[in-house]
Design a protein around this motif. Structure first.
Motif, PDB file in Angstrom:
ATOM      1  N   ALA A   1       0.830  -1.207   0.000  1.00 50.63           N
ATOM      2  CA  ALA A   1       0.000   0.000   0.000  1.00 50.63           C
ATOM      3  C   ALA A   1       0.864   1.256   0.000  1.00 50.63           C
ATOM      4  O   ALA A   1       0.559   2.231  -0.703  1.00 50.63           O
ATOM      5  CB  ALA A   1      -0.925  -0.011   1.209  1.00 50.63           C
ATOM      6  N   LEU A   2       1.933   1.256   0.792  1.00 53.15           N
ATOM      7  CA  LEU A   2       2.833   2.409   0.811  1.00 53.15           C
ATOM      8  C   LEU A   2       3.467   2.621  -0.567  1.00 53.15           C
ATOM      9  O   LEU A   2       3.549   3.752  -1.065  1.00 53.15           O
ATOM     10  CB  LEU A   2       3.920   2.211   1.867  1.00 53.15           C
ATOM     11  CG  LEU A   2       3.454   2.251   3.327  1.00 53.15           C
ATOM     12  CD1 LEU A   2       4.607   1.900   4.260  1.00 53.15           C
ATOM     13  CD2 LEU A   2       2.889   3.630   3.675  1.00 53.15           C
ATOM     14  N   LEU A   3       3.918   1.533  -1.167  1.00 55.75           N
ATOM     15  CA  LEU A   3       4.539   1.626  -2.487  1.00 55.75           C
ATOM     16  C   LEU A   3       3.531   2.097  -3.528  1.00 55.75           C
ATOM     17  O   LEU A   3       3.840   2.953  -4.374  1.00 55.75           O
ATOM     18  CB  LEU A   3       5.107   0.268  -2.878  1.00 55.75           C
ATOM     19  CG  LEU A   3       5.803   0.181  -4.236  1.00 55.75           C
ATOM     20  CD1 LEU A   3       6.977   1.146  -4.305  1.00 55.75           C
ATOM     21  CD2 LEU A   3       6.276  -1.250  -4.497  1.00 55.75           C
ATOM     22  N   ALA A   4       2.303   1.567  -3.465  1.00 50.23           N
ATOM     23  CA  ALA A   4       1.270   1.971  -4.416  1.00 50.23           C
ATOM     24  C   ALA A   4       0.950   3.452  -4.283  1.00 50.23           C
ATOM     25  O   ALA A   4       0.747   4.153  -5.283  1.00 50.23           O
ATOM     26  CB  ALA A   4       0.007   1.138  -4.194  1.00 50.23           C
ATOM     27  N   THR A   5       0.921   3.953  -3.046  1.00 44.24           N
ATOM     28  CA  THR A   5       0.620   5.367  -2.819  1.00 44.24           C
ATOM     29  C   THR A   5       1.713   6.254  -3.394  1.00 44.24           C
ATOM     30  O   THR A   5       1.430   7.262  -4.070  1.00 44.24           O
ATOM     31  CB  THR A   5       0.468   5.635  -1.315  1.00 44.24           C
ATOM     32  OG1 THR A   5      -0.576   4.802  -0.779  1.00 44.24           O
ATOM     33  CG2 THR A   5       0.119   7.094  -1.059  1.00 44.24           C
ATOM     34  N   VAL A   6       2.968   5.900  -3.147  1.00 43.37           N
ATOM     35  CA  VAL A   6       4.092   6.693  -3.668  1.00 43.37           C
ATOM     36  C   VAL A   6       4.086   6.683  -5.196  1.00 43.37           C
ATOM     37  O   VAL A   6       4.230   7.735  -5.846  1.00 43.37           O
ATOM     38  CB  VAL A   6       5.424   6.153  -3.122  1.00 43.37           C
ATOM     39  CG1 VAL A   6       6.604   6.823  -3.819  1.00 43.37           C
ATOM     40  CG2 VAL A   6       5.508   6.372  -1.611  1.00 43.37           C
ATOM     41  N   LEU A   7       3.903   5.513  -5.782  1.00 43.87           N
ATOM     42  CA  LEU A   7       3.879   5.417  -7.245  1.00 43.87           C
ATOM     43  C   LEU A   7       2.710   6.202  -7.827  1.00 43.87           C
ATOM     44  O   LEU A   7       2.853   6.881  -8.852  1.00 43.87           O
ATOM     45  CB  LEU A   7       3.786   3.951  -7.667  1.00 43.87           C
ATOM     46  CG  LEU A   7       5.038   3.099  -7.468  1.00 43.87           C
ATOM     47  CD1 LEU A   7       4.737   1.642  -7.781  1.00 43.87           C
ATOM     48  CD2 LEU A   7       6.183   3.602  -8.339  1.00 43.87           C
ATOM     49  N   ALA A   8       1.537   6.117  -7.187  1.00 46.04           N
ATOM     50  CA  ALA A   8       0.360   6.823  -7.693  1.00 46.04           C
ATOM     51  C   ALA A   8       0.561   8.332  -7.672  1.00 46.04           C
ATOM     52  O   ALA A   8       0.191   9.037  -8.622  1.00 46.04           O
ATOM     53  CB  ALA A   8      -0.876   6.442  -6.880  1.00 46.04           C
TER      54      ALA A   8
ATOM     55  N   GLY B   1       2.053  -3.222  -5.355  1.00 44.96           N
ATOM     56  CA  GLY B   1       2.170  -1.776  -5.443  1.00 44.96           C
ATOM     57  C   GLY B   1       1.998  -1.270  -6.863  1.00 44.96           C
ATOM     58  O   GLY B   1       1.285  -0.290  -7.109  1.00 44.96           O
ATOM     59  N   VAL B   2       2.635  -1.928  -7.816  1.00 48.33           N
ATOM     60  CA  VAL B   2       2.534  -1.525  -9.219  1.00 48.33           C
ATOM     61  C   VAL B   2       1.102  -1.681  -9.720  1.00 48.33           C
ATOM     62  O   VAL B   2       0.553  -0.789 -10.396  1.00 48.33           O
ATOM     63  CB  VAL B   2       3.506  -2.366 -10.073  1.00 48.33           C
ATOM     64  CG1 VAL B   2       3.211  -2.194 -11.553  1.00 48.33           C
ATOM     65  CG2 VAL B   2       4.948  -1.973  -9.775  1.00 48.33           C
ATOM     66  N   PHE B   3       0.478  -2.799  -9.398  1.00 50.61           N
ATOM     67  CA  PHE B   3      -0.884  -3.070  -9.867  1.00 50.61           C
ATOM     68  C   PHE B   3      -1.880  -2.047  -9.317  1.00 50.61           C
ATOM     69  O   PHE B   3      -2.656  -1.444 -10.068  1.00 50.61           O
ATOM     70  CB  PHE B   3      -1.284  -4.484  -9.448  1.00 50.61           C
ATOM     71  CG  PHE B   3      -2.681  -4.880  -9.865  1.00 50.61           C
ATOM     72  CD1 PHE B   3      -2.979  -5.115 -11.194  1.00 50.61           C
ATOM     73  CD2 PHE B   3      -3.681  -5.029  -8.919  1.00 50.61           C
ATOM     74  CE1 PHE B   3      -4.264  -5.487 -11.585  1.00 50.61           C
ATOM     75  CE2 PHE B   3      -4.964  -5.399  -9.283  1.00 50.61           C
ATOM     76  CZ  PHE B   3      -5.259  -5.621 -10.622  1.00 50.61           C
ATOM     77  N   ILE B   4      -1.852  -1.824  -8.011  1.00 52.35           N
ATOM     78  CA  ILE B   4      -2.827  -0.918  -7.395  1.00 52.35           C
ATOM     79  C   ILE B   4      -2.542   0.537  -7.752  1.00 52.35           C
ATOM     80  O   ILE B   4      -3.456   1.353  -7.845  1.00 52.35           O
ATOM     81  CB  ILE B   4      -2.841  -1.118  -5.872  1.00 52.35           C
ATOM     82  CG1 ILE B   4      -3.299  -2.543  -5.531  1.00 52.35           C
ATOM     83  CG2 ILE B   4      -3.768  -0.114  -5.196  1.00 52.35           C
ATOM     84  CD1 ILE B   4      -4.703  -2.880  -6.003  1.00 52.35           C
ATOM     85  N   SER B   5      -1.270   0.892  -7.990  1.00 57.01           N
ATOM     86  CA  SER B   5      -0.951   2.281  -8.353  1.00 57.01           C
ATOM     87  C   SER B   5      -1.662   2.691  -9.634  1.00 57.01           C
ATOM     88  O   SER B   5      -2.074   3.856  -9.788  1.00 57.01           O
ATOM     89  CB  SER B   5       0.560   2.455  -8.511  1.00 57.01           C
ATOM     90  OG  SER B   5       1.038   1.796  -9.686  1.00 57.01           O
TER      91      SER B   5
END
Length: 247
Positions: A34-41, A122-126
């Motif tokens: 979730a943290l990675l997805a948020t940063v990528l988004a 992270g990549v998928f959810i971003s």
């Protein structure tokens, strides 16, 4: 035919330990993902809003690729293909023993399985998050932008303090849904990454506990966690603060 559930056989000994270990691992994969997805988004959002044609096309390609590729295919790619493309020295270092690289619950994050699972999630959810936030921003009235400019706000400060908070209000419900979806998918990521799902099911059976019972207990754990997480994300949403405390 009457089914008999031997709950004592599931909720004791090594089968319980497997369930709890998988549950804790799933939670940590969810948090890091979730943290990675948020940063990528957020990075993708700023690239999209930059106005640079190449950046905009790159974000569009990212969203199209990762939203339209089945998550199972992505997990298999990151774990079985992309991992082997890394330099050998990196792989050897990650595969080495790192006693200090443990998260609470005795979960090691510095492993190929954990890293590939969290990265894949992270990549998928971003790709979904950036679309939800963009839709929320598009719903902000044009008058808000004009008012910000008239007050002397720069594009960056107007986005940070006026537009983005209102965009999050508009999109918070679908954003919450994406985080909940990430948690559900993290158990799948763990199962693929550790490549032990069928093995552990056989082990559960060998301890005189039915696999159906074990999965029932695990389902209850994830269901309760999802309900609590959804409630917490609802309370943390920006809507009440921006609307003067009204629900």
């Amino acid at each position: 035919m009457k089914l008999h559930f031997d709950w004592h056989g599931v909720l004791s000994g090594q089968p319980l330990q497997w369930l709890l270990n998988g549950y804790v691992t799933t939670l940590w994969v969810s948090v890091i993902g979730a943290l990675l997805a948020t940063v990528l988004a957020m990075l993708l959002l700023f690239l999209r809003l930059s106005g640079n044609a190449l950046a905009v096309r790159g974000v569009a390609l990212w969203v199209s690729l990762f939203r339209n590729t089945p998550i199972l295919v992505q997990f298999l790619f990151w774990y079985f293909s992309a991992w082997n493309l890394l330099p050998r020295v990196w792989r050897d270092w990650i595969n080495a023993d790192h006693p200090g690289a443990l998260l609470p619950g005795d979960v090691s994050w510095l492993t190929p399985e954990f890293l590939c699972s969290a990265w894949g999630l992270g990549v998928f959810i971003s790709a979904f998050l950036v679309e939800e936030i963009s839709a929320g921003l598009a719903a902000v009235p044009d008058g808000q932008r004009e008012a910000a400019v008239s007050q002397g706000f720069s594009t960056a400060t107007a986005l940070r303090w006026i537009l983005l908070p209102q965009g999050l209000v508009n999109a918070w419900q679908p954003i919450t849904g994406q985080y909940l979806n990430l948690m559900k998918l993290s158990s799948l990521a763990s199962g693929i990454g550790f490549a032990e799902l069928t093995y552990q099911v056989r082990q559960v059976d060998s301890y005189n506990a039915h696999a159906l019972e074990a999965f029932a207990v695990g389902t209850v754990l994830y269901l309760v966690t999802g309900v609590l997480l959804g409630f917490a994300l609802g309370l943390l949403g920006p809507g009440r603060r921006l609307m003067g405390g009204e629900p």
